[in-house]
Write an enzyme that holds these catalytic residues in place. Structure first.
Site, PDB file in Angstrom:
ATOM      1  CG  ASN A 195      -0.198   0.118   2.540  1.00 55.52           C
ATOM      2  OD1 ASN A 195       0.865  -0.467   2.732  1.00 55.52           O
ATOM      3  ND2 ASN A 195      -0.758   0.865   3.467  1.00 55.52           N
ATOM      4  CG  HIS A 196       2.367   4.718  -2.383  1.00 54.98           C
ATOM      5  ND1 HIS A 196       3.348   5.136  -1.516  1.00 54.98           N
ATOM      6  CD2 HIS A 196       2.766   5.155  -3.628  1.00 54.98           C
ATOM      7  CE1 HIS A 196       4.277   5.784  -2.181  1.00 54.98           C
ATOM      8  NE2 HIS A 196       3.959   5.808  -3.461  1.00 54.98           N
TER       9      HIS A 196
END
Length: 713
Positions: free
Chosen positions: A35-36
Site C-alpha cells: 500500500n502507499h
C-alpha cells in the site's frame, strides 16, 4: 553502511517508535506489492528489507518521493510506465538476478483511508515477473508529515510506524488470458492479495477494551470519543475521559455483581450503557444485551436461556419508556434488578481516583490470544421467526468483523458517527459503536431511532459524517429533513432489512448521497458483506468481506441461487437455545454457518439476496420469494408497510396474502401493477388485507411472528 545509516535515521525520525512485524518472511526474488501512504514508503522498505532491492515507481511518484537521493544509494530505482519499456525490462532483469522487487500498485500516496485504485500497469508488471507476490502493509506513516496533504488522519510529530511483512503468495492467473483480459486479471489478483493483507494486519487478537486504549494513545487522550447533547448543550467526552469512566464503573460494579458470569444490560443506546458494557468485559464478565422492545415473555425467555440472574437497568429509562411491566416480569423470574441510580450512590472519591489511575497506567496489548478467545458478548436474535436464541460472540469474533469493516469502509479519527440503532441489536452495537470507537472516530448516540425529525437535526448539529440505520429508519429520517441536514455525511450504511428502491432514490435526489447496503447476521458479529464507495452494484449487498469463505447449496425448485453458508473468524462461538438453557451449542467442527438465506453471487463476487429459506412459497409448482414480492409491492404501492404471508388451503394449495397499512387494498390493481413491472403472475398476492399497523421489531424489521399470531386470532 548506507542502509544502516538510513535505518538509524528513520528510527530517530519517528522517536524510535518503529516496529517490523514478520521480518523473517522476506523472500529475495519475490515481488513486494505494498500500500502507499506517504512519500517515504519506498525508502522505508528499501532500508529494512534484507539483501538487494529494486524499486519500481511511476513517473509522478518518482518525482515526488522524499529523499530520493538516499533511496538511490540503497537500491536501483526504475521509473516505469507504458512509454518506457526499457525501464520495465531493466527492473525485471534486476528481479531475475535475485533482487527483491518493490512495486506500489496505487502509484501515488493515498488521500483516502482505504486502499485506493490498483492500476493495471504495475499489476501487469508484477505478473510479467512470474514471481511470488509478497504483500506488505505500511501503517503509521499516514499520521506523518510525509503523508498526502488530503489524508484524513491527524498528523503527529512522532507517529508509531509499523511495517507488516506477510507471507509470499502465488500469482495465480489463467495462462490462456491475453491482452486487456490478462491485465485486468492481474489487477484483480493484486487487489485481492493487498486487501487480504490489509485485513490480516489490521486484525488484533486481543480484548475489545484494548482498541479504546490504543485509540487514546494513538490519537491523543483529548480526542473526542463521545458527543452528547443535554438540554441543547453540546458535551464532549474525550477518549481519556471515557476510558477512565470504564475503569471507575468496573470498580463500582465489582462489588455488586458477585460471581455472576453473565450479566444482563437493559438500557437504551447511551454513554452509560456502553461504559457498563466495557466495564463488565474488563471484569471478565459477559454482558447480555436485552431487547426491551420484545415484551415481558420474550425477556423472561432470554433470561432463562442464558441463566441470567442479575440485570442492570436505570429507573429513569424504565419510567420514561413506561417499561415497568418488564421489571415485574424480571422479578417474577427471580432475576435481581440492579438500578444504576442506586449503584452510583456507593461511588466514592477514592474509587474515582483509583479508577482514573488504573486507566492512566493501562496501555493496549499488541496481541493477547487468551483474552481474544474469551466470551465477550451475548446477543439475542430478533425473534422475528420464533423465540430469541442467544448468540455467544468472543472478542476475536468482534475484532475480526471490526478489521473487515475498517478495510472495506475506511473509517478514520476525523469521522463523527451518528448511531441511533438500539444497543441490543448486533448491527448497532458491534458495527455502529465498537467498530467506530476502534478507529478513533467520534460517536454520537441517540436513545431511539424513532424521533425522525430530531435525528435529522442532530446530523446537522453534530456534523455527522457516517450514519448507520435500516431502510425503515433512514427513509423516515429523509422525509422531514432539510437538504442541508446531511451536508457533512459521506457514508450512509444500511442493513438488517432490504433497501427499497424508493429509499435509495430519495436520498440520492434530495441529498445527493448514495446509500451503501450491507448484509449480515447476529451470528456473524454481524456483517458478512457491504457495498462501499469503490465496490458497488445497485441491488447488491456487496462482496463478501475479506477473510471469509462461502458456499452455495442448491435448493429444490429454485433455478437461481442457493442456500448460503459462510465461514470465517467473525462467525459466532455458538448458540444458547431456549430448549436447553445454559448449554452452548457450538458451530459444526468444519466451521460452516448456515445463514438460512437464499442468495445468488455474480461473476464479480457481488451478493444478491433472494430471500430466507423459510420465506419461500411454492406457487404453481415454482418457488416464490416472499421478500421479492414485498419489494415489488413496495414499488407499486410506495406508501405504508407491506408484509406477505403464505397460507395453505385444505387441498394443500399455497397462496399469498398481502397485509398492508397503506392507503390501498385493491388486489386487482396490485396484480396489474406487478405484471406491468415484469413480475410473474404467480407472485401476485391472491388477497389484500388492510390493517391499522404492521407490527415492527425495535430494529425496524417486520415482526412476522406477531403478524401471523394476530391474523390467526
Amino acid at each position: 553502511m548506507i542502509k544502516a545509516f538510513v535505518r538509524f535515521w528513520i528510527r530517530l525520525l519517528f522517536g524510535f517508535r518503529l516496529r517490523i512485524v514478520g521480518r523473517d518472511l522476506w523472500r529475495p526474488g519475490a515481488i513486494v506489492v505494498s500500500n502507499h501512504v506517504s512519500s517515504l514508503d519506498a525508502l522505508l522498505i528499501a532500508a529494512f528489507a534484507p539483501g538487494k532491492v529494486a524499486v519500481a515507481l511511476s513517473p509522478d511518484d518518482g518525482a515526488k518521493t522524499a529523499y530520493r537521493f538516499l533511496l538511490e544509494k540503497m537500491a536501483p530505482v526504475f521509473i516505469v510506465s507504458p512509454e518506457k519499456p526499457q525501464a520495465e525490462d531493466a527492473f525485471l532483469q534486476a528481479v531475475s538476478s535475485g533482487a527483491l522487487g518493490v512495486i506500489f500498485p496505487e502509484q501515488a500516496p493515498s488521500a483516502c483511508s482505504v486502499l485506493m485504485k490498483i492500476h493495471e500497469y504495475p499489476a501487469a508488471l508484477a505478473q510479467r515477473a512470474s514471481r511470488s507476490l509478497q504483500p506488505v502493509r505500511i501503517s503509521g506513516l499516514e499520521h506523518s508529515r510525509f503523508a498526502h496533504p488530503e489524508n484524513p488522519y491527524p498528523k503527529k510529530a512522532f507517529p508509531c510506524v509499523t511495517l507488516f511483512v506477510t507471507e509470499p503468495r502465488d500469482f495465480e492467473i489463467d495462462p490462456a488470458l491475453k491482452g486487456a483480459l490478462l491485465r485486468e486479471a492481474a489487477r484483480k489478483r493484486v487487489e485481492e492479495l493487498l486487501t487480504d493483507a490489509m485485513f490480516r494486519t489490521t486484525l488484533r487478537k486481543r480484548a475489545l477494551l484494548d482498541n479504546l486504549l490504543e485509540a487514546r494513545d494513538r490519537d491523543g487522550g483529548d480526542h473526542t470519543a463521545i458527543v452528547e447533547f443535554e438540554d441543547g448543550v453540546r458535551k464532549e467526552i474525550s477518549y481519556a475521559g471515557f476510558v477512565a469512566r470504564i475503569f471507575v464503573i468496573a470498580r463500582l460494579l465489582r462489588a455488586h455483581i458477585g460471581t455472576d458470569r453473565v450479566v444482563g444490560l437493559l438500557l437504551p443506546t447511551s454513554t452509560i450503557a456502553v461504559t457498563a458494557l466495557y466495564a463488565l468485559q474488563h471484569l471478565a464478565r459477559v454482558p447480555a444485551m436485552l431487547n426491551y422492545s420484545l415484551g415481558p415473555k420474550s425477556l423472561q425467555s432470554c433470561c432463562r436461556t442464558a441463566r441470567i440472574e442479575t440485570v442492570i437497568t436505570a429507573r429513569a429509562f424504565i419510567e420514561q419508556g413506561r417499561l415497568e411491566e418488564l421489571v415485574r416480569a424480571l422479578e417474577a423470574e427471580r432475576v435481581r434488578v440492579l438500578w444504576i441510580e442506586d449503584i452510583a450512590k456507593s461511588l466514592s472519591i477514592g474509587m474515582k481516583l483509583l479508577g482514573a489511575l488504573e486507566a492512566r497506567a493501562s496501555s493496549a496489548a499488541w496481541e493477547d490470544l487468551e483474552k481474544a478467545r474469551e466470551d465477550a458478548l451475548l446477543l439475542f436474535t430478533s425473534g422475528s421467526e420464533g423465540l430469541p436464541k442467544g448468540v455467544l460472540l468472543t472478542h476475536e469474533n468482534i475484532q475480526t468483523n471490526t478489521a473487515q469493516l475498517i478495510v472495506r469502509l475506511g473509517f478514520h479519527p476525523q469521522d463523527t458517527v451518528l448511531n441511533a440503532m438500539p444497543i441490543f441489536h448486533s448491527y448497532g452495537l458491534c458495527a455502529g459503536i465498537m467498530m467506530s470507537l476502534a478507529t478513533g472516530a467520534s460517536l454520537y448516540f441517540h436513545p431511539t431511532p424513532l424521533q425522525y425529525r430530531k435525528i435529522a437535526e442532530l446530523a446537522y448539529e453534530t456534523r455527522a459524517s457516517v450514519i448507520f440505520g435500516t431502510d425503515t429508519f433512514v427513509s423516515a429520517y429523509a422525509h422531514p429533513a432539510a437538504p442541508q441536514d446531511f451536508y457533512r455525511v459521506r457514508l450512509v450504511v444500511v442493513g438488517a432489512e432490504k433497501l427499497k428502491t424508493s429509499t435509495r432514490d430519495l436520498w440520492m435526489e434530495k441529498f445527493g448521497i448514495r446509500i451503501l447496503e450491507g448484509y449480515g447476521a447476529t451470528e456473524c458479529s454481524p456483517v458478512l458483506s457491504v457495498c462501499s464507495d469503490f465496490r458497488f452494484k445497485t441491488g447488491s449487498v456487496g462482496q463478501l468481506l475479506p477473510g471469509m469463505e462461502y458456499r452455495l447449496e442448491p435448493v429444490a425448485g429454485l433455478s437461481q441461487g442457493g442456500r448460503f453458508f459462510v465461514r470465517g473468524g467473525n462467525v459466532m462461538k455458538g448458540y444458547l437455545r431456549p430448549s436447553a438453557p445454559g448449554e452452548l451449542e457450538p458451530l459444526p467442527k468444519d466451521g460452516w454457518y448456515d445463514t438460512g438465506d437464499i442468495v445468488s453471487v455474480d461473476e464479480d463476487g457481488y451478493i444478491f439476496i433472494l430471500g430466507r429459506i423459510k420465506r419461500f412459497a411454492k406457487i404453481g409448482g415454482e418457488m416464490v420469494s416472499l421478500a421479492y414480492v414485498e419489494e415489488e409491492v413496495a414499488s407499486v404501492w410506495p406508501q405504508g408497510h407491506h408484509a406477505v404471508l403464505a397460507s395453505t388451503d385444505e387441498g394443500g394449495v399455497e397462496s399469498l396474502t398481502l397485509y398492508t397499512d397503506g392507503p390501498k387494498d385493491d388486489a386487482r390493481e396490485l396484480r396489474d401493477g406487478l405484471i406491468a413491472r415484469g413480475a410473474p403472475a404467480i407472485a401476485a398476492p391472491k388477497q389484500v388485507v388492510r390493517v391499522d399497523a404492521i407490527p415492527l421489531l425495535g430494529t425496524g424489521k417486520i415482526d412476522y411472528v406477531q403478524l401471523q399470531a394476530g391474523m390467526m386470532s
